[in-house]
Design a protein around this motif. Sequence first.
Motif, PDB file in Angstrom:
ATOM      1  N   PHE A   5       8.199  -6.973  32.996  1.00  0.00           N
ATOM      2  CA  PHE A   5       8.606  -8.239  33.601  1.00  0.00           C
ATOM      3  C   PHE A   5       9.808  -8.845  32.873  1.00  0.00           C
ATOM      4  O   PHE A   5      10.126 -10.020  33.081  1.00  0.00           O
ATOM      5  N   TYR A   6      10.430  -8.081  31.998  1.00  0.00           N
ATOM      6  CA  TYR A   6      11.661  -8.493  31.299  1.00  0.00           C
ATOM      7  C   TYR A   6      11.441  -9.722  30.424  1.00  0.00           C
ATOM      8  O   TYR A   6      12.316 -10.584  30.320  1.00  0.00           O
ATOM      9  N   ILE A   7      10.283  -9.805  29.805  1.00  0.00           N
ATOM     10  CA  ILE A   7      10.006 -10.894  28.866  1.00  0.00           C
ATOM     11  C   ILE A   7       9.903 -10.286  27.475  1.00  0.00           C
ATOM     12  O   ILE A   7       8.883  -9.677  27.130  1.00  0.00           O
ATOM     13  N   HIS A   8      10.956 -10.423  26.692  1.00  0.00           N
ATOM     14  CA  HIS A   8      11.003  -9.800  25.377  1.00  0.00           C
ATOM     15  C   HIS A   8      11.478 -10.810  24.345  1.00  0.00           C
ATOM     16  O   HIS A   8      12.315 -11.665  24.627  1.00  0.00           O
ATOM     17  N   ILE A  22      13.966 -15.852  19.982  1.00  0.00           N
ATOM     18  CA  ILE A  22      15.055 -15.789  20.953  1.00  0.00           C
ATOM     19  C   ILE A  22      14.630 -14.761  21.991  1.00  0.00           C
ATOM     20  O   ILE A  22      14.437 -13.590  21.674  1.00  0.00           O
ATOM     21  N   THR A  23      14.449 -15.209  23.232  1.00  0.00           N
ATOM     22  CA  THR A  23      13.878 -14.342  24.260  1.00  0.00           C
ATOM     23  C   THR A  23      14.935 -13.866  25.248  1.00  0.00           C
ATOM     24  O   THR A  23      16.111 -14.247  25.161  1.00  0.00           O
ATOM     25  N   THR A  24      14.473 -13.057  26.192  1.00  0.00           N
ATOM     26  CA  THR A  24      15.360 -12.565  27.242  1.00  0.00           C
ATOM     27  C   THR A  24      15.989 -13.710  28.018  1.00  0.00           C
ATOM     28  O   THR A  24      17.157 -13.639  28.404  1.00  0.00           O
ATOM     29  N   SER A  25      15.234 -14.769  28.245  1.00  0.00           N
ATOM     30  CA  SER A  25      15.759 -15.921  28.987  1.00  0.00           C
ATOM     31  C   SER A  25      16.935 -16.559  28.256  1.00  0.00           C
ATOM     32  O   SER A  25      17.940 -16.925  28.883  1.00  0.00           O
ATOM     33  N   HIS A  26      16.822 -16.706  26.921  1.00  0.00           N
ATOM     34  CA  HIS A  26      17.928 -17.280  26.147  1.00  0.00           C
ATOM     35  C   HIS A  26      19.172 -16.411  26.244  1.00  0.00           C
ATOM     36  O   HIS A  26      20.285 -16.909  26.451  1.00  0.00           O
ATOM     37  N   VAL A  27      18.976 -15.111  26.087  1.00  0.00           N
ATOM     38  CA  VAL A  27      20.113 -14.182  26.108  1.00  0.00           C
ATOM     39  C   VAL A  27      20.796 -14.195  27.472  1.00  0.00           C
ATOM     40  O   VAL A  27      22.027 -14.284  27.572  1.00  0.00           O
ATOM     41  N   CYS A  28      20.009 -14.121  28.535  1.00  0.00           N
ATOM     42  CA  CYS A  28      20.571 -14.101  29.882  1.00  0.00           C
ATOM     43  C   CYS A  28      21.257 -15.418  30.213  1.00  0.00           C
ATOM     44  O   CYS A  28      22.338 -15.428  30.831  1.00  0.00           O
ATOM     45  N   LEU A  29      20.662 -16.534  29.802  1.00  0.00           N
ATOM     46  CA  LEU A  29      21.271 -17.835  30.064  1.00  0.00           C
ATOM     47  C   LEU A  29      22.593 -17.977  29.321  1.00  0.00           C
ATOM     48  O   LEU A  29      23.577 -18.480  29.876  1.00  0.00           O
ATOM     49  N   ALA A  30      22.638 -17.525  28.068  1.00  0.00           N
ATOM     50  CA  ALA A  30      23.880 -17.574  27.292  1.00  0.00           C
ATOM     51  C   ALA A  30      24.957 -16.712  27.946  1.00  0.00           C
ATOM     52  O   ALA A  30      26.126 -17.114  28.038  1.00  0.00           O
ATOM     53  N   PHE A 106      21.936  -8.321  39.207  1.00  0.00           N
ATOM     54  CA  PHE A 106      22.737  -7.559  38.248  1.00  0.00           C
ATOM     55  C   PHE A 106      21.900  -7.080  37.064  1.00  0.00           C
ATOM     56  O   PHE A 106      22.433  -6.791  35.994  1.00  0.00           O
ATOM     57  N   GLY A 107      20.602  -7.013  37.264  1.00  0.00           N
ATOM     58  CA  GLY A 107      19.727  -6.463  36.234  1.00  0.00           C
ATOM     59  C   GLY A 107      19.326  -7.439  35.146  1.00  0.00           C
ATOM     60  O   GLY A 107      18.697  -7.035  34.162  1.00  0.00           O
ATOM     61  N   LEU A 108      19.670  -8.722  35.295  1.00  0.00           N
ATOM     62  CA  LEU A 108      19.275  -9.722  34.307  1.00  0.00           C
ATOM     63  C   LEU A 108      17.948 -10.365  34.707  1.00  0.00           C
ATOM     64  O   LEU A 108      17.537 -10.292  35.863  1.00  0.00           O
ATOM     65  N   ARG A 109      17.309 -10.963  33.750  1.00  0.00           N
ATOM     66  CA  ARG A 109      16.131 -11.769  34.067  1.00  0.00           C
ATOM     67  C   ARG A 109      16.618 -13.171  34.398  1.00  0.00           C
ATOM     68  O   ARG A 109      17.246 -13.830  33.554  1.00  0.00           O
ATOM     69  N   PRO A 110      16.377 -13.676  35.623  1.00  0.00           N
ATOM     70  CA  PRO A 110      16.853 -15.016  35.982  1.00  0.00           C
ATOM     71  C   PRO A 110      16.302 -16.065  35.009  1.00  0.00           C
ATOM     72  O   PRO A 110      15.086 -16.176  34.845  1.00  0.00           O
ATOM     73  N   PRO A 111      17.168 -16.828  34.345  1.00  0.00           N
ATOM     74  CA  PRO A 111      16.674 -17.851  33.416  1.00  0.00           C
ATOM     75  C   PRO A 111      15.765 -18.870  34.088  1.00  0.00           C
ATOM     76  O   PRO A 111      14.879 -19.438  33.446  1.00  0.00           O
ATOM     77  N   THR A 112      15.966 -19.101  35.379  1.00  0.00           N
ATOM     78  CA  THR A 112      15.142 -20.059  36.099  1.00  0.00           C
ATOM     79  C   THR A 112      13.735 -19.531  36.375  1.00  0.00           C
ATOM     80  O   THR A 112      12.902 -20.256  36.923  1.00  0.00           O
ATOM     81  N   ALA A 113      13.467 -18.275  36.005  1.00  0.00           N
ATOM     82  CA  ALA A 113      12.102 -17.749  36.064  1.00  0.00           C
ATOM     83  C   ALA A 113      11.321 -18.130  34.815  1.00  0.00           C
ATOM     84  O   ALA A 113      10.220 -17.635  34.596  1.00  0.00           O
ATOM     85  N   MET A 180       8.623 -11.120  39.513  1.00  0.00           N
ATOM     86  CA  MET A 180       7.420 -10.324  39.281  1.00  0.00           C
ATOM     87  C   MET A 180       7.209  -9.281  40.384  1.00  0.00           C
ATOM     88  O   MET A 180       6.840  -8.136  40.102  1.00  0.00           O
ATOM     89  N   MET A 181       7.463  -9.678  41.624  1.00  0.00           N
ATOM     90  CA  MET A 181       7.273  -8.736  42.719  1.00  0.00           C
ATOM     91  C   MET A 181       8.239  -7.559  42.632  1.00  0.00           C
ATOM     92  O   MET A 181       7.857  -6.399  42.842  1.00  0.00           O
ATOM     93  N   MET A 182       9.491  -7.838  42.300  1.00  0.00           N
ATOM     94  CA  MET A 182      10.456  -6.746  42.170  1.00  0.00           C
ATOM     95  C   MET A 182      10.120  -5.867  40.965  1.00  0.00           C
ATOM     96  O   MET A 182      10.277  -4.641  41.014  1.00  0.00           O
ATOM     97  N   ALA A 183       9.632  -6.481  39.876  1.00  0.00           N
ATOM     98  CA  ALA A 183       9.243  -5.688  38.708  1.00  0.00           C
ATOM     99  C   ALA A 183       8.055  -4.790  39.040  1.00  0.00           C
ATOM    100  O   ALA A 183       7.992  -3.630  38.596  1.00  0.00           O
ATOM    101  N   LEU A 184       7.112  -5.296  39.816  1.00  0.00           N
ATOM    102  CA  LEU A 184       5.975  -4.483  40.232  1.00  0.00           C
ATOM    103  C   LEU A 184       6.410  -3.306  41.091  1.00  0.00           C
ATOM    104  O   LEU A 184       5.926  -2.178  40.923  1.00  0.00           O
ATOM    105  N   ILE A 185       7.323  -3.563  41.988  1.00  0.00           N
ATOM    106  CA  ILE A 185       7.801  -2.488  42.873  1.00  0.00           C
ATOM    107  C   ILE A 185       8.485  -1.393  42.072  1.00  0.00           C
ATOM    108  O   ILE A 185       8.193  -0.203  42.230  1.00  0.00           O
ATOM    109  N   TYR A 186       9.395  -1.781  41.188  1.00  0.00           N
ATOM    110  CA  TYR A 186      10.119  -0.779  40.392  1.00  0.00           C
ATOM    111  C   TYR A 186       9.200  -0.104  39.382  1.00  0.00           C
ATOM    112  O   TYR A 186       9.323   1.097  39.119  1.00  0.00           O
ATOM    113  N   GLY A 187       8.262  -0.868  38.801  1.00  0.00           N
ATOM    114  CA  GLY A 187       7.397  -0.292  37.786  1.00  0.00           C
ATOM    115  C   GLY A 187       6.350   0.634  38.354  1.00  0.00           C
ATOM    116  O   GLY A 187       6.041   1.682  37.756  1.00  0.00           O
TER     117      GLY A 187
END
Length: 231
Positions: A5-8, A22-30, A106-113, A180-187
């Motif tokens: 789910f791209y939460i790291h 510092i999580t994926t959301s911080h990195v993607c937002l920056a 574009f393969g990022l985790r949306p910060p608004t998630a 989450m739905m797209m992550a489930l489909i790909y995973g």
Amino acid sequence: MDVDFYIHGYLPIQLGGTTVYITTSHVCLAFIMVILFAFAIVVNRKIKHADPTKAPTGLLNVVELGVETVDKLVYDSMGSKLAPKFQNYIGVLFVVLLTCNLSGLFGLRPPTADFGVTLPIALITFVMIQYQGIKYQKWGRLKGMFEPFFLFFPVNVISEFATPISLSLRLFANIMSGTMMMALIYGLLGKIAFIWPAALHAYMDVFAGALQAYVFAMLTMAFVASAAETD
């Protein structure tokens, strides 16, 4: 297969005996903010070197169309008295939310998630609502909390504080569910989910992302304009 789910967490930081990351959301937002700042600088330079006697073309034409559309939307929603004060903020709010919502393409985790992103934005709206209400209604703002009679005071208080919660949860839940739905489909489907989910991205990221950014901006304008009503 494992579903990501791209939460790291990348960088642990000790604060008062508690470890935060510092999580994926911080990195993607920056990353998104750097892109937007770069875009703003490029557009600003093009405007400075543009010939004011000629019609804009290319990128400037697109930017001018976007600015005029947002300005008209704000004017129609907030009126001539408030619109000049909020055009820039609503424009930036919509662009940031739209970019964050579409970043999943574009393969990022949306910060608004991440609720930690949507709640502060909603709290900014909440502060603006209260400020405009006090500025324009003065004591009438406090008086309105006891209408239609004083027993409604607790209900009115809850209603006020429900505004940022509902704003933030609506945006967060819609973007998070799509992620989450797209992550489930790909995973779960692995390599066979390589091309055909593009149609799902069109809905989960493009349609839902643009719609939620628009709804958040519209509700912000509606709540602030309502708080500034003096009659």
